[in-house]
Design a protein around this motif. Structure first.
Motif, PDB file in Angstrom:
ATOM      1  N   TYR A   1       0.842  -1.195   0.000  1.00 58.60           N
ATOM      2  CA  TYR A   1       0.000   0.000   0.000  1.00 58.60           C
ATOM      3  C   TYR A   1       0.880   1.250   0.000  1.00 58.60           C
ATOM      4  O   TYR A   1       1.774   1.399   0.839  1.00 58.60           O
ATOM      5  CB  TYR A   1      -0.906  -0.008   1.232  1.00 58.60           C
ATOM      6  N   PHE A   2       0.631   2.153  -0.941  1.00 59.08           N
ATOM      7  CA  PHE A   2       1.468   3.346  -1.067  1.00 59.08           C
ATOM      8  C   PHE A   2       0.675   4.605  -0.715  1.00 59.08           C
ATOM      9  O   PHE A   2      -0.552   4.627  -0.766  1.00 59.08           O
ATOM     10  CB  PHE A   2       2.061   3.470  -2.473  1.00 59.08           C
ATOM     11  N   ASN A   3       1.417   5.640  -0.361  1.00 63.49           N
ATOM     12  CA  ASN A   3       0.830   6.947  -0.101  1.00 63.49           C
ATOM     13  C   ASN A   3       0.847   7.740  -1.402  1.00 63.49           C
ATOM     14  O   ASN A   3       1.882   7.870  -2.054  1.00 63.49           O
ATOM     15  CB  ASN A   3       1.614   7.682   0.981  1.00 63.49           C
ATOM     16  N   ALA A   4      -0.307   8.287  -1.778  1.00 59.90           N
ATOM     17  CA  ALA A   4      -0.444   8.960  -3.073  1.00 59.90           C
ATOM     18  C   ALA A   4      -0.055  10.427  -3.027  1.00 59.90           C
ATOM     19  O   ALA A   4      -0.233  11.141  -4.013  1.00 59.90           O
ATOM     20  CB  ALA A   4      -1.885   8.817  -3.585  1.00 59.90           C
ATOM     21  N   GLY A   5       0.489  10.896  -1.907  1.00 58.82           N
ATOM     22  CA  GLY A   5       0.880  12.297  -1.798  1.00 58.82           C
ATOM     23  C   GLY A   5       2.078  12.663  -2.642  1.00 58.82           C
ATOM     24  O   GLY A   5       2.278  13.833  -2.983  1.00 58.82           O
ATOM     25  N   MET A   6       2.913  11.666  -2.975  1.00 56.39           N
ATOM     26  CA  MET A   6       4.007  11.845  -3.925  1.00 56.39           C
ATOM     27  C   MET A   6       3.944  10.682  -4.892  1.00 56.39           C
ATOM     28  O   MET A   6       3.947   9.522  -4.498  1.00 56.39           O
ATOM     29  CB  MET A   6       5.369  11.860  -3.225  1.00 56.39           C
ATOM     30  N   MET A   7       3.868  10.995  -6.169  1.00 57.08           N
ATOM     31  CA  MET A   7       3.893   9.954  -7.192  1.00 57.08           C
ATOM     32  C   MET A   7       4.725  10.416  -8.378  1.00 57.08           C
ATOM     33  O   MET A   7       4.566  11.539  -8.860  1.00 57.08           O
ATOM     34  CB  MET A   7       2.470   9.621  -7.663  1.00 57.08           C
ATOM     35  N   LEU A   8       5.617   9.559  -8.803  1.00 57.85           N
ATOM     36  CA  LEU A   8       6.315   9.750 -10.074  1.00 57.85           C
ATOM     37  C   LEU A   8       5.438   9.084 -11.126  1.00 57.85           C
ATOM     38  O   LEU A   8       5.224   7.873 -11.090  1.00 57.85           O
ATOM     39  CB  LEU A   8       7.704   9.107 -10.020  1.00 57.85           C
ATOM     40  N   MET A   9       4.900   9.872 -12.051  1.00 56.01           N
ATOM     41  CA  MET A   9       3.831   9.390 -12.937  1.00 56.01           C
ATOM     42  C   MET A   9       4.287   9.371 -14.393  1.00 56.01           C
ATOM     43  O   MET A   9       4.793  10.374 -14.912  1.00 56.01           O
ATOM     44  CB  MET A   9       2.601  10.288 -12.787  1.00 56.01           C
ATOM     45  N   ASP A  10       4.090   8.229 -15.035  1.00 55.82           N
ATOM     46  CA  ASP A  10       4.317   8.116 -16.476  1.00 55.82           C
ATOM     47  C   ASP A  10       3.000   8.481 -17.165  1.00 55.82           C
ATOM     48  O   ASP A  10       2.134   7.627 -17.406  1.00 55.82           O
ATOM     49  CB  ASP A  10       4.739   6.686 -16.834  1.00 55.82           C
ATOM     50  N   LEU A  11       2.814   9.757 -17.466  1.00 54.20           N
ATOM     51  CA  LEU A  11       1.542  10.234 -18.010  1.00 54.20           C
ATOM     52  C   LEU A  11       1.270   9.668 -19.402  1.00 54.20           C
ATOM     53  O   LEU A  11       0.113   9.395 -19.756  1.00 54.20           O
ATOM     54  CB  LEU A  11       1.533  11.763 -18.063  1.00 54.20           C
ATOM     55  N   LYS A  12       2.308   9.480 -20.176  1.00 58.15           N
ATOM     56  CA  LYS A  12       2.130   8.933 -21.520  1.00 58.15           C
ATOM     57  C   LYS A  12       1.543   7.530 -21.449  1.00 58.15           C
ATOM     58  O   LYS A  12       0.587   7.200 -22.170  1.00 58.15           O
ATOM     59  CB  LYS A  12       3.467   8.925 -22.262  1.00 58.15           C
ATOM     60  N   LEU A  13       2.103   6.706 -20.595  1.00 52.92           N
ATOM     61  CA  LEU A  13       1.602   5.341 -20.435  1.00 52.92           C
ATOM     62  C   LEU A  13       0.196   5.348 -19.849  1.00 52.92           C
ATOM     63  O   LEU A  13      -0.658   4.546 -20.259  1.00 52.92           O
ATOM     64  CB  LEU A  13       2.551   4.542 -19.542  1.00 52.92           C
ATOM     65  N   MET A  14      -0.056   6.241 -18.903  1.00 50.42           N
ATOM     66  CA  MET A  14      -1.374   6.309 -18.270  1.00 50.42           C
ATOM     67  C   MET A  14      -2.443   6.715 -19.277  1.00 50.42           C
ATOM     68  O   MET A  14      -3.560   6.180 -19.270  1.00 50.42           O
ATOM     69  CB  MET A  14      -1.328   7.272 -17.084  1.00 50.42           C
ATOM     70  N   ARG A  15      -2.123   7.653 -20.153  1.00 48.48           N
ATOM     71  CA  ARG A  15      -3.088   8.032 -21.187  1.00 48.48           C
ATOM     72  C   ARG A  15      -3.310   6.896 -22.184  1.00 48.48           C
ATOM     73  O   ARG A  15      -4.421   6.674 -22.680  1.00 48.48           O
ATOM     74  CB  ARG A  15      -2.618   9.294 -21.911  1.00 48.48           C
ATOM     75  N   GLN A  16      -2.231   6.155 -22.465  1.00 50.54           N
ATOM     76  CA  GLN A  16      -2.337   5.042 -23.398  1.00 50.54           C
ATOM     77  C   GLN A  16      -3.345   4.001 -22.913  1.00 50.54           C
ATOM     78  O   GLN A  16      -4.065   3.397 -23.713  1.00 50.54           O
ATOM     79  CB  GLN A  16      -0.954   4.397 -23.581  1.00 50.54           C
ATOM     80  N   TYR A  17      -3.413   3.814 -21.594  1.00 49.77           N
ATOM     81  CA  TYR A  17      -4.313   2.821 -21.016  1.00 49.77           C
ATOM     82  C   TYR A  17      -5.552   3.454 -20.371  1.00 49.77           C
ATOM     83  O   TYR A  17      -6.273   2.776 -19.654  1.00 49.77           O
ATOM     84  CB  TYR A  17      -3.563   1.968 -19.994  1.00 49.77           C
ATOM     85  N   SER A  18      -5.765   4.742 -20.595  1.00 45.89           N
ATOM     86  CA  SER A  18      -6.958   5.447 -20.100  1.00 45.89           C
ATOM     87  C   SER A  18      -7.169   5.233 -18.607  1.00 45.89           C
ATOM     88  O   SER A  18      -8.284   4.959 -18.147  1.00 45.89           O
ATOM     89  CB  SER A  18      -8.207   4.974 -20.873  1.00 45.89           C
ATOM     90  N   THR A  19      -6.100   5.379 -17.842  1.00 41.55           N
ATOM     91  CA  THR A  19      -6.197   5.083 -16.408  1.00 41.55           C
ATOM     92  C   THR A  19      -7.123   6.049 -15.678  1.00 41.55           C
ATOM     93  O   THR A  19      -7.745   5.664 -14.684  1.00 41.55           O
ATOM     94  CB  THR A  19      -4.807   5.114 -15.756  1.00 41.55           C
TER      95      THR A  19
END
Length: 338
Positions: free
Chosen positions: A146-164
């Motif tokens: 379980y992670f804390n979402a207050g800091m996230m390193l986000m791959d936005l390109k990949l997230m958009r690719q999979y419509s997260t």
């Protein structure tokens, strides 16, 4: 929001070794707040503030989520729509506003995600369950990741690719009656097995400060999550374990430095405190009342004819690095006034 953003912005500006674009995503801001952001931006050296409103089509992802049991504002769900708001970016570091950055974030930025959607640090709940040998009520044994979402390193390109954003919002709608920590629970459900665990130095909560021995100088991001915030009085408003107090003072130091840079309180207000009859506990309560003031340009003059007690000397030694305008005047009250 803008008020509590100032310490974070200054800490980033002070500790970065490279230029930073800091995007502020929002649903609505007053004209006064927008003007304030522009004023702050003009005072920064390495950080550039960029206002990015959330488009109506992105807000529709989260508008119908039931927040009755979450005990959090709907704004916390902004995190799941970041890929749809910052469509021109491929990677970002997301930060909550109740943080300060105490070291360069370049190593974090360069961390390979190895095909994962996000990188994040374990939450205090994992630490707590480990200490008491218990499992997560919602996640069971899977709560170990379980992670804390207050800091996230986000791959936005990949997230958009999979419509997260779409699927996370749908998951939030389906689970609103059982989740406790709003989008953080949702993201832990959706990204389980698809997140990279990042070293705790990049999201170091106060519980870790209390129970581990990592010095704050070795922590990159301090996160003041929970309801005990550094703008609260640590004596009268909420109990604060002594080990947590340096982290709270550090936040205030960044906050006060930013206020000085902005010139919000140009006139020094001098406060004289008589010390000869006071006990250290009384002085701590007294000081907290001043240190939580919104007017930050205070000069605290401690007047003593006999010298300070050892307890008071020890207390002042611990807080003076964070509040340089504390001075001891040996003599009479008249001499202190002069």
């Amino acid at each position: 929001m803008i008020l509590h953003l100032e310490a974070l912005v200054h800490s980033l500006d002070k500790n970065t070794d490279t230029p930073i674009d800091l995007y502020i995503i929002y649903a609505s801001l007053t004209a006064e707040s927008i003007s304030r952001v522009k004023f702050i931006n003009d005072k920064l050296e390495a950080v550039t503030l960029i206002l990015r409103p959330i488009p109506k089509e992105s807000r529709q992802f989260i508008e119908n989520i039931n927040m009755d049991k979450a005990r959090l504002p709907i704004g916390t769900y902004f995190r799941i729509i970041v890929p749809e708001v910052l469509t021109d970016l491929e990677r970002v570091i997301y930060l909550d506003t109740d943080m300060v950055v105490n070291a360069s974030l370049t190593p974090l930025w360069q961390t390979p995600l190895e095909g994962n959607f996000i990188g994040a640090c374990e939450d205090r709940l994992v630490f707590y369950h480990r200490r008491v040998n218990a499992e997560s009520v919602l996640f069971g044994k899977q709560g170990e990741r379980y992670f804390n979402a207050g800091m996230m390193l986000m791959d936005l390109k990949l997230m958009r690719q999979y419509s997260t954003s779409f699927y996370s919002a749908q998951l939030a709608l389906d689970t609103a009656d059982v989740i406790k920590y709003a989008d953080q629970d949702v993201q832990n459900l959706y990204f389980y097995g698809a997140n990279k665990q990042i070293d705790l130095t990049y999201n170091y909560g106060l519980e870790y400060v209390q129970y581990t021995d990592r010095p704050l100088s070795e922590v990159a991001i301090i996160h003041y999550y929970g309801w005990k915030k550094p703008w609260m009085n640590m004596v009268t408003e909420t109990f604060m374990h002594p080990s947590r107090r340096p982290a709270m003072h550090l936040y205030r130091q960044y906050h006060n430095e930013m206020k000085a840079i902005l010139g919000d309180n140009p006139d020094v207000i001098s406060v004289i405190l008589a010390a000869d009859q006071a006990q250290s506990g009384e002085f701590e309560r007294c000081f907290e009342g001043f240190l939580t003031q919104t007017y930050t340009n205070l000069e605290l003059l401690i007047v003593t004819a006999k010298g300070l007690t050892s307890d008071l000397q020890t207390y002042l030694k611990t807080i003076k690095p964070y509040y340089p305008n504390i001075k001891v005047v040996t003599g009479t009250m008249a001499q202190a006034v002069k």
